[in-house]
Design an enzyme around this catalytic site. Structure first.
Site, PDB file in Angstrom:
ATOM      1  CB  SER A 112      -0.874  -0.005   1.253  1.00  0.00           C
ATOM      2  OG  SER A 112      -1.463   1.270   1.457  1.00  0.00           O
ATOM      3  CE1 TYR A 135      -6.621   4.578  -2.203  1.00  0.00           C
ATOM      4  CE2 TYR A 135      -5.084   4.174  -0.426  1.00  0.00           C
ATOM      5  CZ  TYR A 135      -6.296   3.943  -1.034  1.00  0.00           C
ATOM      6  OH  TYR A 135      -7.187   3.065  -0.470  1.00  0.00           O
ATOM      7  CB  THR A 161      -6.768   2.203  -5.039  1.00  0.00           C
ATOM      8  OG1 THR A 161      -5.866   1.140  -4.717  1.00  0.00           O
ATOM      9  CG2 THR A 161      -8.080   1.977  -4.315  1.00  0.00           C
ATOM     10  CE  LYS A 232      -7.275  -3.407  -3.677  1.00  0.00           C
ATOM     11  NZ  LYS A 232      -7.939  -2.419  -2.823  1.00  0.00           N
ATOM     12  CG  HIS A 255     -11.415  -0.286  -0.565  1.00  0.00           C
ATOM     13  ND1 HIS A 255     -10.643   0.474  -1.408  1.00  0.00           N
ATOM     14  CD2 HIS A 255     -10.835  -0.162   0.662  1.00  0.00           C
ATOM     15  CE1 HIS A 255      -9.652   1.042  -0.720  1.00  0.00           C
ATOM     16  NE2 HIS A 255      -9.739   0.654   0.542  1.00  0.00           N
TER      17      HIS A 255
HETATM   18  C1  LIG Z   1      -7.195  -2.363   7.172  1.00  0.00           C
HETATM   19  C2  LIG Z   1      -7.339  -2.254   5.685  1.00  0.00           C
HETATM   20  C3  LIG Z   1      -6.574  -1.323   5.001  1.00  0.00           C
HETATM   21  C4  LIG Z   1      -6.690  -1.220   3.627  1.00  0.00           C
HETATM   22  N1  LIG Z   1      -5.871  -0.344   2.969  1.00  0.00           N
HETATM   23  C5  LIG Z   1      -5.922  -0.284   1.621  1.00  0.00           C
HETATM   24  C6  LIG Z   1      -5.018   0.547   0.915  1.00  0.00           C
HETATM   25  O1  LIG Z   1      -4.176   1.216   1.489  1.00  0.00           O
HETATM   26  N2  LIG Z   1      -5.124   0.579  -0.435  1.00  0.00           N
HETATM   27  C7  LIG Z   1      -6.045  -0.167  -1.135  1.00  0.00           C
HETATM   28  O2  LIG Z   1      -6.104  -0.110  -2.347  1.00  0.00           O
HETATM   29  N3  LIG Z   1      -6.891  -0.998  -0.469  1.00  0.00           N
HETATM   30  C8  LIG Z   1      -6.846  -1.071   0.873  1.00  0.00           C
HETATM   31  N4  LIG Z   1      -7.684  -1.932   1.525  1.00  0.00           N
HETATM   32  C9  LIG Z   1      -8.568  -2.835   0.755  1.00  0.00           C
HETATM   33  C10 LIG Z   1      -7.870  -4.178   0.445  1.00  0.00           C
HETATM   34  O3  LIG Z   1      -6.839  -4.009  -0.496  1.00  0.00           O
HETATM   35  C11 LIG Z   1      -8.841  -5.217  -0.144  1.00  0.00           C
HETATM   36  O4  LIG Z   1      -9.486  -4.664  -1.265  1.00  0.00           O
HETATM   37  C12 LIG Z   1      -9.887  -5.753   0.829  1.00  0.00           C
HETATM   38  O5  LIG Z   1      -9.423  -5.770   2.155  1.00  0.00           O
HETATM   39  C13 LIG Z   1     -10.280  -7.154   0.386  1.00  0.00           C
HETATM   40  O6  LIG Z   1     -11.242  -7.697   1.195  1.00  0.00           O
HETATM   41  P1  LIG Z   1     -10.941  -8.778   2.373  1.00  0.00           P
HETATM   42  O7  LIG Z   1     -10.370  -7.985   3.492  1.00  0.00           O
HETATM   43  O8  LIG Z   1     -12.311  -9.284   2.662  1.00  0.00           O
HETATM   44  O9  LIG Z   1     -10.013  -9.832   1.837  1.00  0.00           O
HETATM   45  C14 LIG Z   1      -7.603  -2.042   2.919  1.00  0.00           C
HETATM   46  C15 LIG Z   1      -8.364  -2.979   3.613  1.00  0.00           C
HETATM   47  C16 LIG Z   1      -8.243  -3.099   4.989  1.00  0.00           C
HETATM   48  C17 LIG Z   1      -9.069  -4.141   5.695  1.00  0.00           C
HETATM   49  C1  LIG Z   2      -6.390   6.973   4.008  1.00  0.00           C
HETATM   50  C2  LIG Z   2      -5.973   5.537   4.134  1.00  0.00           C
HETATM   51  C3  LIG Z   2      -6.858   4.637   3.341  1.00  0.00           C
HETATM   52  C4  LIG Z   2      -6.527   3.193   3.537  1.00  0.00           C
HETATM   53  C5  LIG Z   2      -7.627   2.345   3.011  1.00  0.00           C
HETATM   54  O1  LIG Z   2      -7.727   2.166   1.815  1.00  0.00           O
HETATM   55  C6  LIG Z   2      -8.591   1.742   3.878  1.00  0.00           C
HETATM   56  O2  LIG Z   2      -8.551   1.974   5.089  1.00  0.00           O
HETATM   57  O3  LIG Z   2      -9.471   1.030   3.378  1.00  0.00           O
END
Ligand SMILES: Cc1cc2nc3c(=O)[nH]c(=O)nc-3n(C[C@H](O)[C@H](O)[C@H](O)COP(=O)(O)O)c2cc1C
Ligand SMILES: CCCCC(=O)C(=O)O
Length: 357
Positions: A112, A135, A161, A232, A255
């Site tokens: 990330s 991002y 994303t 994504k 997401h």
């Molecule tokens: C704590 C957390 C932080 C995340 N941070 C990002 C991120 O920084 N960038 C991003 O594209 N997706 C982020 N996501 C989304 C994940 O990449 C992913 O799409 C999602 O968690 C998939 O679902 P799952 O948790 O059910 O496997 C985040 C998800 C979680 C749970």
């Molecule tokens: C500003 C941070 C965003 C991280 C993210 O994508 C999430 O928490 O789902």
């Protein structure tokens, strides 16, 4: 806290429960939460369970091959790690431990933008098995520098994303805000709040993202990198077709239910997306995967690989690199068993006829 006995944790649900019992409340809320009523968060998981398998029998399943390739990178099995912000909230080795575990398992990590460890350090731990999630900032020069750092460090693709112009409304977090420890820096994040020593809250971080991001910006991205681009957060045939026309690959995702509540689940969206793309781009998927049969169903509908968001974070919280490795190993073993019980010996054998219409 003592290390848990990982061998007693038999599946990803066990891992999740054990991790949640040990995590700080605010970090747990941040990891586990979805947007609004969390309908999509729950539906992501439920949509796999709702699809029934049509196993074939009397097939020689003594040799099962789970290997595949994503954008030319060989994977030992079709499950990678999705980008999640701030692994340092639960383990001091943060994304370095996650990347090591993924590389040791023969798969890849997507780092990330919001990581606690710099892309250079994680790339080294990943041994070339790294994609970088982007991002895009208002300040394109900051983004350009970040893209070039990722490329120079050896990331093999940029994952832009596209479902987060604004952060979704995670009400659990509004009630118990995440405390961002000031000693944990975000070394891939450029601008800081003027006058502030650290990056203080998620909503401030999300104001750095460019809400005006549109298809036109893909041209800009192409002009600053030669890496393949994956979009994504694609939910529809229309956007998947546009992605393919723009020469990008498609990561079907809502997401993890954290952005638009009641959005379509990735498994529901996949058939129309496959139809629209017609082989012009690689298609990946994430959201709600906790079982080998979930992976099997996504692949049967056409995904080339799937990614895990929260599950590796729970592994990391439990036991660092070994915990993430356990998460991946459990899922690999479940996938292999599911293949055998379905009479399938290689991933190319998986097709929609495996699923009841
Ligand atoms: C704590 C957390 C932080 C995340 N941070 C990002 C991120 O920084 N960038 C991003 O594209 N997706 C982020 N996501 C989304 C994940 O990449 C992913 O799409 C999602 O968690 C998939 O679902 P799952 O948790 O059910 O496997 C985040 C998800 C979680 C749970
Ligand atoms: C500003 C941070 C965003 C991280 C993210 O994508 C999430 O928490 O789902």
């Amino acid at each position: 806290m003592t290390q848990p006995d990982l061998t007693a944790l038999l599946n990803l649900h066990d891992m999740e429960l054990a991790a949640q019992a040990r995590m700080p409340r605010d970090a747990l809320n941040y990891y586990a939460s979805g947007a609004n009523d969390e309908h999509t968060l729950r539906a992501n998981r439920a949509s796999y369970a709702a699809v029934r398998l049509r196993p074939r029998v009397l097939v020689d399943v003594s040799q099962i091959d789970l290997s595949t390739e994503v954008l030319g990178l060989p994977l030992s099995f079709p499950v990678g790690i999705a980008p999640c912000a701030m692994h340092g909230l639960v383990h001091p080795e943060a994304e370095v431990a996650t990347a090591r575990a993924a590389a040791a398992a023969g798969t890849l990590t997507t780092l990330s933008t919001m990581s606690h460890r710099p892309v250079e350090e994680v790339a080294q731990a990943a041994g070339g098995r790294l994609w970088f999630q982007l991002y895009l900032y208002h300040d394109r020069e900051v983004s350009r520098a970040l893209v070039q750092r990722a490329e120079a460090a050896g990331a093999r693709a940029l994952v832009l994303t596209v479902d987060t112009p604004i952060l979704g409304r995670r009400e659990v977090m509004l009630r118990t805000p995440l405390h961002l420890p000031p000693d944990l820096k975000l070394p891939n994040v450029g601008p800081r709040r003027p006058g502030s020593e650290h990056l203080d809250d998620l909503n401030y971080l999300s104001t750095l993202f460019d809400r005006s991001l549109s298809w036109r910006d893909l041209e800009w991205l192409r002009s600053v990198t030669r890496l393949p681009v994956v979009l994504k957060g694609i939910h529809t045939a229309e956007d998947a077709a546009l992605a393919a026309e723009h020469g990008a690959h498609v990561w079907v995702s809502n997401h993890g239910g954290r952005q638009l509540d009641t959005a379509v689940t990735p498994l529901e969206a996949l058939p129309e997306i496959m139809q629209a793309v017609q082989g012009r781009a690689e298609i990946y998927l994430d959201g709600g995967i906790t079982r080998g049969t979930d992976v099997l169903k996504a692949l049967a509908l056409g995904a080339r690989a799937v990614f895990l968001g929260r599950a590796p974070l729970y592994g990391l919280a439990l036991a660092g690199e070994a915990g993430v490795r356990r998460t991946l190993d459990l899922l690999r073993a479940e996938l292999e068993l599911a293949m055998a019980l379905c009479g399938k010996v290689r991933l190319a054998d998986l097709a929609p006829d495996l699923l009841r219409a």
